[in-house]
Design a protein around this motif. Sequence first.
Motif, PDB file in Angstrom:
ATOM      1  N   LEU A   1       0.837  -1.201   0.000  1.00 33.51           N
ATOM      2  CA  LEU A   1       0.000   0.000   0.000  1.00 33.51           C
ATOM      3  C   LEU A   1       0.873   1.253   0.000  1.00 33.51           C
ATOM      4  CD1 LEU A   1      -2.753   1.396   0.138  1.00 33.51           C
ATOM      5  CD2 LEU A   1      -2.608   1.207   2.640  1.00 33.51           C
ATOM      6  N   ILE A   2       1.907   1.245   0.800  1.00 36.77           N
ATOM      7  CA  ILE A   2       2.810   2.396   0.843  1.00 36.77           C
ATOM      8  C   ILE A   2       3.428   2.638  -0.529  1.00 36.77           C
ATOM      9  CG2 ILE A   2       4.905   3.347   1.892  1.00 36.77           C
ATOM     10  CD1 ILE A   2       2.403   3.217   3.740  1.00 36.77           C
ATOM     11  N   ALA A   3       3.815   1.575  -1.215  1.00 33.17           N
ATOM     12  CA  ALA A   3       4.399   1.714  -2.554  1.00 33.17           C
ATOM     13  C   ALA A   3       3.407   2.340  -3.532  1.00 33.17           C
ATOM     14  CB  ALA A   3       4.877   0.355  -3.058  1.00 33.17           C
ATOM     15  N   VAL A   4       2.155   1.914  -3.483  1.00 28.13           N
ATOM     16  CA  VAL A   4       1.121   2.477  -4.358  1.00 28.13           C
ATOM     17  C   VAL A   4       0.912   3.966  -4.032  1.00 28.13           C
ATOM     18  CG1 VAL A   4      -1.374   2.436  -4.827  1.00 28.13           C
ATOM     19  CG2 VAL A   4      -0.062   0.308  -4.837  1.00 28.13           C
ATOM     20  N   LEU A   5       0.852   4.292  -2.761  1.00 29.77           N
ATOM     21  CA  LEU A   5       0.650   5.688  -2.373  1.00 29.77           C
ATOM     22  C   LEU A   5       1.850   6.555  -2.747  1.00 29.77           C
ATOM     23  CD1 LEU A   5      -1.133   5.221   1.071  1.00 29.77           C
ATOM     24  CD2 LEU A   5      -2.167   5.763  -1.162  1.00 29.77           C
ATOM     25  N   GLU A   6       3.048   6.008  -2.652  1.00 27.62           N
ATOM     26  CA  GLU A   6       4.243   6.749  -3.080  1.00 27.62           C
ATOM     27  C   GLU A   6       4.196   7.037  -4.585  1.00 27.62           C
ATOM     28  OE1 GLU A   6       6.672   8.445  -1.887  1.00 27.62           O
ATOM     29  OE2 GLU A   6       6.710   7.856   0.207  1.00 27.62           O
ATOM     30  N   THR A   7       3.696   6.080  -5.360  1.00 28.15           N
ATOM     31  CA  THR A   7       3.558   6.287  -6.797  1.00 28.15           C
ATOM     32  C   THR A   7       2.599   7.441  -7.084  1.00 28.15           C
ATOM     33  OG1 THR A   7       4.016   3.960  -7.231  1.00 28.15           O
ATOM     34  CG2 THR A   7       2.913   5.176  -8.979  1.00 28.15           C
ATOM     35  N   ALA A   8       1.486   7.481  -6.364  1.00 28.66           N
ATOM     36  CA  ALA A   8       0.530   8.578  -6.535  1.00 28.66           C
ATOM     37  C   ALA A   8       1.125   9.894  -6.060  1.00 28.66           C
ATOM     38  CB  ALA A   8      -0.758   8.275  -5.777  1.00 28.66           C
ATOM     39  N   ARG A   9       1.852   9.858  -4.975  1.00 36.04           N
ATOM     40  CA  ARG A   9       2.510  11.070  -4.453  1.00 36.04           C
ATOM     41  C   ARG A   9       3.449  11.650  -5.504  1.00 36.04           C
ATOM     42  NH1 ARG A   9       5.511  14.873  -3.087  1.00 36.04           N
ATOM     43  NH2 ARG A   9       5.786  15.662  -0.997  1.00 36.04           N
ATOM     44  N   ALA A  10       4.198  10.783  -6.152  1.00 41.67           N
ATOM     45  CA  ALA A  10       5.109  11.228  -7.215  1.00 41.67           C
ATOM     46  C   ALA A  10       4.331  11.715  -8.435  1.00 41.67           C
ATOM     47  CB  ALA A  10       6.053  10.094  -7.599  1.00 41.67           C
ATOM     48  N   GLY A  11       3.264  10.999  -8.781  1.00 43.86           N
ATOM     49  CA  GLY A  11       2.462  11.359  -9.946  1.00 43.86           C
ATOM     50  C   GLY A  11       1.812  12.725  -9.827  1.00 43.86           C
ATOM     51  N   PHE A  12       1.353  13.056  -8.651  1.00 42.73           N
ATOM     52  CA  PHE A  12       0.705  14.349  -8.415  1.00 42.73           C
ATOM     53  C   PHE A  12       1.697  15.403  -7.930  1.00 42.73           C
ATOM     54  CE2 PHE A  12      -3.087  11.697  -8.354  1.00 42.73           C
ATOM     55  CZ  PHE A  12      -4.000  12.486  -9.046  1.00 42.73           C
ATOM     56  N   ALA A  13       2.878  14.979  -7.524  1.00 40.95           N
ATOM     57  CA  ALA A  13       3.901  15.887  -6.974  1.00 40.95           C
ATOM     58  C   ALA A  13       3.322  16.751  -5.860  1.00 40.95           C
ATOM     59  CB  ALA A  13       4.510  16.748  -8.078  1.00 40.95           C
ATOM     60  N   ALA A  14       2.536  16.091  -4.997  1.00 35.37           N
ATOM     61  CA  ALA A  14       1.890  16.798  -3.888  1.00 35.37           C
ATOM     62  C   ALA A  14       1.606  15.801  -2.766  1.00 35.37           C
ATOM     63  CB  ALA A  14       0.588  17.436  -4.360  1.00 35.37           C
ATOM     64  N   PRO A  15       1.573  16.296  -1.531  1.00 33.00           N
ATOM     65  CA  PRO A  15       1.312  15.417  -0.385  1.00 33.00           C
ATOM     66  C   PRO A  15      -0.085  14.801  -0.399  1.00 33.00           C
ATOM     67  CG  PRO A  15       2.229  17.513   0.328  1.00 33.00           C
ATOM     68  CD  PRO A  15       1.884  17.655  -1.116  1.00 33.00           C
ATOM     69  N   ILE A  16      -0.154  13.552  -0.008  1.00 30.52           N
ATOM     70  CA  ILE A  16      -1.418  12.835   0.158  1.00 30.52           C
ATOM     71  C   ILE A  16      -1.744  12.831   1.640  1.00 30.52           C
ATOM     72  CG2 ILE A  16      -2.482  10.554   0.038  1.00 30.52           C
ATOM     73  CD1 ILE A  16      -0.864  10.108  -2.529  1.00 30.52           C
ATOM     74  N   HIS A  17      -2.994  13.149   1.965  1.00 31.18           N
ATOM     75  CA  HIS A  17      -3.445  13.138   3.360  1.00 31.18           C
ATOM     76  C   HIS A  17      -4.166  11.816   3.637  1.00 31.18           C
ATOM     77  CE1 HIS A  17      -4.985  14.486   7.191  1.00 31.18           C
ATOM     78  NE2 HIS A  17      -6.169  14.052   6.810  1.00 31.18           N
ATOM     79  N   ILE A  18      -3.772  11.145   4.713  1.00 32.82           N
ATOM     80  CA  ILE A  18      -4.391   9.883   5.118  1.00 32.82           C
ATOM     81  C   ILE A  18      -5.501  10.188   6.118  1.00 32.82           C
ATOM     82  CG2 ILE A  18      -4.009   7.582   6.089  1.00 32.82           C
ATOM     83  CD1 ILE A  18      -2.334   8.236   3.527  1.00 32.82           C
TER      84      ILE A  18
END
Length: 118
Positions: free
Chosen positions: A28-45
Motif C-alpha cells: 500500500l505504501i508503494a502504491v501511495l508513493e507512486t501517486a505522491r510522485a504522480g501528483f507531486a503533492a502530499p497525500i493526506h491519510i
Amino acid sequence: MGDLSEHFSRHEFTCRCGCGFDDISPDLIAVLETARAGFAAPIHINCGCRCATHNADVVGVPDSQHLKGTAADITLSGVTPATLYNWFDSHYPQALGLGKYRTFVHVDVRPQRARWTG
C-alpha cells in the motif's frame, strides 16, 4: 522524512481509536508513493489501519481491508475525489480496490480488482 517511506510515517496510518494498531502493508505504501510522485503533492491519510472495535464504531464492513492494514482513505489538496480515483484507476486498471466517495478515495491492495462508489 517518514519511517515507512520517503513521504509517509507510521503515525499517519495508526488506528484512530488510540489502540496502537499500525501494521500497514508495504505494498500500500508503494502504491501511495507512486501517486505522491504522480501528483507531486502530499497525500493526506484520513484513515489507515482500524482495529475491530474502531471498525465497528465507524460502521465499517466486517471484512474491511482497513482491518488488515491494506487500505487507506485519502485526499489530496486541490484535487477532487473523482480526479484522484480516475488517476488510480488508469494507473492500476487490473488491480486495487478503489472506492470513490464524496470527500475522499478509498485505496486498498487486495489481491483482486474491485471498484465502487460510496
